[in-house]
Scaffold this motif. Structure first.
Motif, short mmCIF file in Angstrom:
data_model
loop_
_atom_site.label_atom_id
_atom_site.label_comp_id
_atom_site.label_asym_id
_atom_site.label_seq_id
_atom_site.Cartn_x
_atom_site.Cartn_y
_atom_site.Cartn_z
N LEU A 197 -7.00 -10.16 4.93
CA LEU A 197 -8.40 -10.03 4.00
C LEU A 197 -9.53 -9.96 4.98
O LEU A 197 -10.40 -9.17 4.56
CB LEU A 197 -8.38 -11.07 3.04
CG LEU A 197 -7.22 -10.95 2.00
CD1 LEU A 197 -7.24 -11.95 0.78
CD2 LEU A 197 -7.07 -9.66 1.42
N GLY A 233 -10.27 -7.02 6.61
CA GLY A 233 -10.62 -5.57 5.93
C GLY A 233 -9.49 -4.76 5.95
O GLY A 233 -9.38 -3.69 5.68
N SER A 234 -8.16 -5.42 6.01
CA SER A 234 -7.02 -4.75 5.93
C SER A 234 -6.60 -4.26 4.51
O SER A 234 -6.91 -4.97 3.59
CB SER A 234 -5.85 -5.25 6.70
OG SER A 234 -6.22 -5.60 8.25
N GLY A 235 -5.86 -3.56 4.44
CA GLY A 235 -5.38 -2.94 3.16
C GLY A 235 -4.28 -3.87 2.32
O GLY A 235 -3.74 -4.59 3.11
N PRO A 236 -3.48 -3.27 1.21
CA PRO A 236 -2.49 -4.27 0.83
C PRO A 236 -1.37 -4.31 1.47
O PRO A 236 -0.42 -5.20 1.48
CB PRO A 236 -2.12 -3.48 -0.54
CG PRO A 236 -2.75 -2.15 -0.58
CD PRO A 236 -3.98 -2.22 0.70
N THR A 237 -1.12 -3.09 2.42
CA THR A 237 0.11 -3.37 3.27
C THR A 237 0.11 -4.26 4.33
O THR A 237 0.88 -5.08 4.45
CB THR A 237 0.28 -1.95 3.98
OG1 THR A 237 0.20 -0.76 3.09
CG2 THR A 237 1.49 -1.63 4.95
N PHE A 284 -1.78 -6.98 4.34
CA PHE A 284 -1.80 -8.04 3.36
C PHE A 284 -0.23 -8.52 2.95
O PHE A 284 0.16 -9.85 3.22
CB PHE A 284 -2.59 -8.26 1.92
CG PHE A 284 -2.47 -9.53 1.34
CD1 PHE A 284 -3.40 -10.59 1.70
CD2 PHE A 284 -1.65 -9.66 0.39
CE1 PHE A 284 -3.44 -11.74 1.01
CE2 PHE A 284 -1.70 -10.83 -0.43
CZ PHE A 284 -2.56 -12.01 0.05
N THR A 292 4.94 -5.56 -3.73
CA THR A 292 3.90 -4.54 -2.95
C THR A 292 4.71 -3.59 -2.38
O THR A 292 4.16 -2.25 -2.39
CB THR A 292 3.08 -5.36 -1.92
OG1 THR A 292 2.36 -6.37 -2.59
CG2 THR A 292 2.02 -4.46 -1.21
N LEU A 319 4.37 0.39 -2.82
CA LEU A 319 4.36 1.20 -1.94
C LEU A 319 5.41 2.55 -1.85
O LEU A 319 5.27 3.65 -1.44
CB LEU A 319 4.26 0.39 -0.50
CG LEU A 319 2.96 -0.19 -0.38
CD1 LEU A 319 3.18 -1.08 0.96
CD2 LEU A 319 1.61 0.72 -0.26
N SER A 329 3.85 5.51 -1.46
CA SER A 329 4.00 6.06 -0.03
C SER A 329 5.29 5.56 0.59
O SER A 329 5.51 4.17 1.20
CB SER A 329 2.86 5.55 0.81
OG SER A 329 2.84 6.00 2.09
N SER A 374 5.74 3.79 3.99
CA SER A 374 4.97 2.47 4.22
C SER A 374 5.54 1.24 4.12
O SER A 374 5.80 0.21 4.18
CB SER A 374 3.35 2.73 3.84
OG SER A 374 2.73 3.80 4.58
#
Length: 835
Positions: A196, A199-203, A205, A246, A250, A254, A257
């Motif tokens: 977090l 600044g990474s995304g949900p992937t 995390f 998650t 995804l 996606s 991913s």
């Protein structure tokens, strides 16, 4: 001489005697406990309490110590938090550092000395205080020296440092139970918070959570303290579940991913399942579902949208096939083949794959439901030549492929439940094909009729469906033979058990025969397809006749060749099909309703003939009852034309009279014939506007009573209802109906006198029919004569009086309720003793 009992009976007797001895021993022990309490209770009551107390202590010293230490540690923790948050700003930098260093060092070092003195609980409380102070130190350090750093990043680093420090501290002092679980809790934060902070995304995390869950799993597998394993398992469940959810999200948005994340989670849970047999099934189910979701998502991205569900189903089948590919066993009595997957893992993976296939089968069922129920929900007129609009035109046609694959997979499993499921899947496939492929009307009808014929044939001859099924009988016998030698029986001659009665041997659980279960599955599908085919055939006249004729032949064949309940149901279905065929012929010939009713009487006549041929058995009775229902339908249709209703009643009476010739149907059929003939006579009299029915009924009544009298002379056991009932009813009932609509007094008077005479004769000679019929006619005739006066009296009474009288009557009946019941029972017994 004494003869020895069989070993099984003697074993039962031994077990019974041992059970009796155990029950006696339990009774004596309970008595002994009561005696001890009775003897020593006064002594305990006279014992003085401990010195310095006025009551008995209700807590142990250890519990009191724990409470005191917990309260003390909590108060010190609150004080430390208040000092750090409130009083921190009033001191300089040196003072702050000195206070934190001294207090934290003392709290961390004190447990060492306390443990040497054996004060473990005190050391635990002080160590907990030290851990809290270390957290406050980290907070204070950020506020004073590192205020410009990012909060999430600093928390991640501080959590990692604290986790390492607490791990080292707990390892150095293994007698302390708090530091190591606290280190596990702190270790949950570094990677997720670091993701977090970056600044990474949900992937990212989710990956951080999955790596942390992997570390927790390692702690669960290799850590020794139970508290550490429990804490790590909780963290692994929470973070691993979040990462898998998650990954599912995804995979939908996606796939490329989410697939690696899901596959990594599947590998982790599968490893846990491998190492922990107690968690093998649950963890393997989760791993299997994750793998199917990942691979199915990849297939969905590469295939057209109609192939989404088939892709998941194929993945589920591949997973479920592991059970058969890796779990094959040799014949009973030999060593099982070595499996490279543990049994629990294979069970979990197979369960996951089977669940996915089952969900795919449910997804493919709507076309089958529409193909089955669509013709029943008719929107067009019968024989209009118009067909209903096709439904579910946008539903993927691959639903049929899913049903086909499911049927093939289930058929490969040598189990009864799987074979039944395969049969149901094949039937659903044949029912869904017209909807999925948008077949024309004629093809759809032919396919439904062929499905019905095949299902009914399999219901009669289910042998091909049972090929390859594993039979439990031979396996169980082999297991019993290989279970070990039978212990020798106790000595037989002269034993004290020789005169005892043996108990009933235990019974085995009921096992459903494969032929029976598969036959009923096929039969249920055949009946459903038959109903749908008839409803669909009503669109066209020729199709209706062809379908009904074919179904009549099929059901007749099952009734002749089938067994048990299926034979009875098929015979009834054949009668219903014949009824529909007669109605179709009458409609095609343009018969009016009353002529249709007469034509319908051919059905009960035919069923009576069939019953006379088969004579006994449930099939004959069911066929005749179904034919009688068709006769009731004929009477209902003919009700609009009373003249033809009289004709239909008379014809029904003829059929019932012909049935009464048979000894097993004589009693009921004779009564039915008499009632139908009487009803026909009354309806005929009403149609002819006859105002004096006695002129027509008395010529019938007098000979009937003479015949009854002669029969009673020959057979004293004959019932009065059989001898005199039809003759009396032939006159009394029409006369009673005429008296109720007759404004004059002559007919009611003559009827009352005749009914009174019949009643007195019934009471004199103890004839039930005369007493009941005469008394009933007399009561109704008197009620008719008193009705005008009752109406006048009621009109003259106040409005409140009838409810009051009704209330008094209810109170009187309630007060003498039991006496009234006894009187009614006595009257019923007296009537029952009459002939």
């Amino acid at each position: 001489m004494n003869t020895p009992l069989p070993p099984a009976d003697e074993l039962v007797l031994v077990d019974r005697e041992l059970a009796r001895l155990d029950a006696r021993r339990t009774e004596l022990l309970a008595r002994r406990a009561w005696l001890i309490q009775a003897l020593y209770a006064p002594v305990r009551a006279m014992t003085p309490p401990p010195p310095g107390t006025g009551m008995v202590a209700d807590s142990t010293p250890r519990s009191a110590q724990n409470v005191l230490l917990t309260l003390g540690g909590t108060l010190l923790t609150i004080a430390a938090v208040a000092f750090t948050l409130v009083s921190w700003g009033s001191m300089g930098i040196g003072g702050r550092a000195a206070v934190l260093l001294v207090v934290t060092s003392a709290a961390v070092a004190s447990p060492v000395a306390l443990l040497r003195k054996g004060l473990v609980s005190t050391a635990e409380s002080v160590a907990a205080l030290g851990l809290v102070l270390m957290i406050l130190d980290a907070y204070a350090l950020h506020r004073v020296a590192l205020a410009g750093t990012d909060g999430l990043g600093y928390t991640a680093v501080a959590s990692a440092v604290l986790a390492g420090a607490w791990t080292a501290y707990g390892s150095a002092l293994p007698r302390l139970r708090i530091p190591l679980p606290a280190a596990v809790v702190a270790a949950q934060l570094p990677l997720p918070l670091g993701a977090l902070a970056a600044g990474s995304g949900p992937t990212a995390f989710a990956w951080a959570a999955l790596v942390t869950a992997a570390a927790d799993a390692a702690a669960v597998l290799w850590a020794r303290p139970t508290a550490v394993r429990i804490t790590a398992a909780t963290g692994a469940t929470a973070l691993g579940g979040w990462s898998l959810l998650t990954g599912v999200w995804l995979s939908l948005s996606s796939p490329w991913s989410g697939a690696p994340l899901l596959l990594a989670g599947a590998a982790l849970t599968l490893y846990v399942a491998w190492r922990r047999p107690g968690l093998a099934v649950a963890a393997s189910v989760l791993a299997g579902l994750s793998a199917v979701t990942a691979l199915g998502g990849l297939l969905r991205s590469a295939l057209p949208s109609d192939w989404t569900v088939p892709g998941y189903v194929l993945c589920g089948l591949a997973l479920a096939w592991l059970w058969r590919a890796d779990g094959t066993r040799d014949a009973p009595g030999t060593t099982a083949k070595t499996a490279w997957l543990p049994r629990g893992v294979r069970q979990g993976l197979a369960a996951a794959g089977t669940g996915v296939v089952a969900l795919g089968g449910l997804w493919a069922l709507p076309p089958a439901a529409v193909g089955l129920l669509g013709p029943v929900a008719r929107t067009t007129d019968v024989w209009s030549g118009e067909h209903a609009e096709p439904q579910l035109t946008s539903y993927p046609a691959t639903a049929a492929l899913v049903l086909l694959v499911s049927a093939a997979a289930l058929a490969a499993v040598p189990r009864l439940w799987a074979r039944c499921g395969a049969l149901a899947a094949v039937w659903a496939l044949l029912t869904a094909l017209p909807v999925s492929l948008d077949l024309p009307y004629a093809t759809t009808l032919v396919l439904q009729l062929l499905t019905t014929a095949a299902a009914l044939w399999l219901a009669v001859r289910p042998g091909p469906l049972t090929r390859g099924l594993r039979q439990r009988g031979a396996t169980d016998a082999a297991a019993e033979q290989s279970s070990g030698p039978v212990p020798p029986p106790l000595p037989g001659p002269g034993t004290p058990w020789a005169g005892w009665a043996p108990l009933r041997p235990p019974t085995r659980a009921t096992v459903v025969e494969p032929r029976t279960a598969l036959g009923w599955c096929a039969y249920a599908g055949g009946l459903a397809s038959a109903v749908s085919a008839v409803a669909l055939a009503l669109d066209v006249r020729g199709a209706t006749f062809a379908s009904l004729g074919l179904l009549l032949g099929l059901f007749t064949g099952v009734a002749v060749l089938g067994e048990g309940a299926r034979r009875v149901v098929s015979a009834c279905a054949a009668v219903l099909t014949a009824t529909g065929l007669v109605l179709a012929v009458a409609a095609a010939a343009g018969f009016e309703d009353h002529w249709t009713a007469v034509a319908l009487l051919l059905v009960p006549a035919a069923t009576a003939a069939v019953g006379a041929r088969t004579r006994t058995g449930p099939t004959a009775l069911a066929v005749e009852i179904t034919g009688a229902c068709a006769g009731l339908l004929a009477l209902g249709i003919a009700a609009s034309r009373p003249a033809f209703l009289a004709l239909a009643l008379a014809l029904g009476g003829v059929i019932a009279a012909a049935t009464a010739v048979r000894p097993e149907r004589r009693r009921f059929a004779s009564w039915t014939a008499a009632v139908l003939f009487l009803l026909a006579t009354w309806v005929r009299l009403a149609v002819s506007d006859v105002t004096t029915p006695e002129a027509y009924t008395l010529p019938v009544t007098v000979p009937a009573l003479v015949v009854g009298f002669l029969r009673r002379r020959r057979d004293r056991e004959a019932s009065s209802w059989t001898a005199y009932g039809p003759g009396l009813a032939a006159t009394l009932v029409p006369s009673l109906v005429a008296a109720w609509v007759d404004p004059h007094w002559v007919r009611p008077l003559l009827l009352g006198v005749a009914a009174l005479g019949v009643t007195l004769l019934g009471a004199r000679f103890r004839l039930q029919a005369l007493l009941v019929l005469g008394g009933g006619a007399l009561a109704l005739d008197g009620l008719h004569e008193l009705a005008p006066y009752v109406v006048q009296v009621v009109d003259a009474l106040p409005r409140w009086l009838p409810p009051a009288l009704a209330g008094l009557l209810l109170l009187a009946v309630g007060a003498t309720y039991e006496q009234r019941l006894r009187d009614a029972r006595r009257l019923r017994e007296r009537l029952g003793r009459m002939r």
